[in-house]
Design a protein around this motif. Structure first.
Motif, short mmCIF file in Angstrom:
data_model
loop_
_atom_site.label_atom_id
_atom_site.label_comp_id
_atom_site.label_asym_id
_atom_site.label_seq_id
_atom_site.Cartn_x
_atom_site.Cartn_y
_atom_site.Cartn_z
N PHE A 40 -7.07 11.14 -31.05
CA PHE A 40 -6.45 10.16 -32.01
C PHE A 40 -6.05 9.99 -30.42
O PHE A 40 -5.59 8.05 -29.95
CB PHE A 40 -5.88 10.20 -32.99
CG PHE A 40 -5.69 8.94 -33.03
CD1 PHE A 40 -6.85 7.76 -33.89
CD2 PHE A 40 -4.09 8.30 -33.20
CE1 PHE A 40 -6.57 6.50 -34.30
CE2 PHE A 40 -3.86 6.94 -33.51
CZ PHE A 40 -5.06 6.35 -34.12
N GLY A 92 -14.03 3.79 -27.81
CA GLY A 92 -12.48 4.26 -28.97
C GLY A 92 -12.80 3.84 -29.89
O GLY A 92 -12.46 4.24 -30.55
N GLN A 98 -15.29 8.19 -31.90
CA GLN A 98 -14.82 9.17 -32.25
C GLN A 98 -15.18 10.43 -32.75
O GLN A 98 -14.53 10.95 -32.00
CB GLN A 98 -13.68 8.44 -33.20
CG GLN A 98 -13.08 7.41 -32.50
CD GLN A 98 -13.11 6.21 -34.22
OE1 GLN A 98 -13.08 6.46 -34.76
NE2 GLN A 98 -12.19 5.25 -33.86
N THR A 102 -14.34 14.07 -30.19
CA THR A 102 -14.00 14.81 -31.55
C THR A 102 -14.41 16.28 -31.10
O THR A 102 -13.86 17.34 -30.90
CB THR A 102 -13.12 14.38 -32.61
OG1 THR A 102 -12.56 13.91 -32.44
CG2 THR A 102 -12.82 15.63 -33.37
N PHE A 148 -8.98 9.38 -38.85
CA PHE A 148 -8.41 8.37 -37.81
C PHE A 148 -8.22 7.45 -38.73
O PHE A 148 -7.67 5.95 -37.57
CB PHE A 148 -9.85 8.65 -37.09
CG PHE A 148 -9.93 8.86 -35.58
CD1 PHE A 148 -8.98 10.10 -35.79
CD2 PHE A 148 -10.45 8.44 -34.20
CE1 PHE A 148 -9.44 10.79 -34.54
CE2 PHE A 148 -10.28 8.93 -33.00
CZ PHE A 148 -9.91 10.06 -33.20
#
Length: 168
Positions: A40, A92, A98, A102, A148
């Motif tokens: 993040f 992003g 995301q 990850t 997030f």
């Protein structure tokens, strides 16, 4: 750089990681909030800020978890740098991005960490722990959306830049 909110998030993550997440283990594996915050923050900040913060995140993980001291710090700086390099070429803010970043970073980090761990301790076979890397990566990817969302709300309340791309 506003270090107080960043240190506060890292301390909260450390507290949650070491106390609450032990109760939601699946197959003896728990999610890694440190990696999720690394992704993040790396997607959300400039390279210089990301480098220093990733170092602090890795150091916190070294202090609050068991394992080889210093290895998390090195791997987190490398992972954060890799994300910072590619973040201008990806969008992003999109949830799929995301989750996929990850997943990839979590998979690579855990694979490298477990490899170094198995080299350091000969009693631990690499093949006996390598199956954990994809499970941890999937577990981290599953909890990305709520984490997030919470981090984005926290960041925006302190005036951090959002995940929106700047138009040129």
């Amino acid at each position: 750089m506003p270090w107080i909110p960043i240190i506060s998030v890292i301390l909260c993550i450390s507290l949650i990681q070491t106390t609450l997440l032990h109760h939601i283990r699946i197959l003896g594996i728990q999610p890694d909030l440190f990696i999720i915050f690394l992704v993040f923050h790396s997607l959300n900040s400039k390279l210089e800020r990301s480098f220093h913060t990733n170092w602090v995140i890795g150091l916190a993980k070294d202090c609050f978890t068991e394992g080889l001291f210093g290895l998390n710090t090195v791997l987190f700086v490398i992972a954060g740098y890799a994300i910072s390099i590619i973040k201008d070429n990806i969008y992003g803010k999109h949830l799929a991005t995301q989750i996929s970043v990850t997943f990839i970073i979590s998979l690579l980090y855990n694979f490298l960490y477990l490899f170094m761990f198995s080299i350091s301790f000969t009693s631990t076979g690499f093949l006996s722990v390598v199956w954990k890397s994809p499970i941890i990566a999937v577990y981290n990817s599953i909890i990305v959306p709520p984490v997030f969302w919470l981090l984005n709300r926290f960041y925006s309340s302190f005036g951090f830049p959002s995940l929106r791309r700047k138009t040129r």
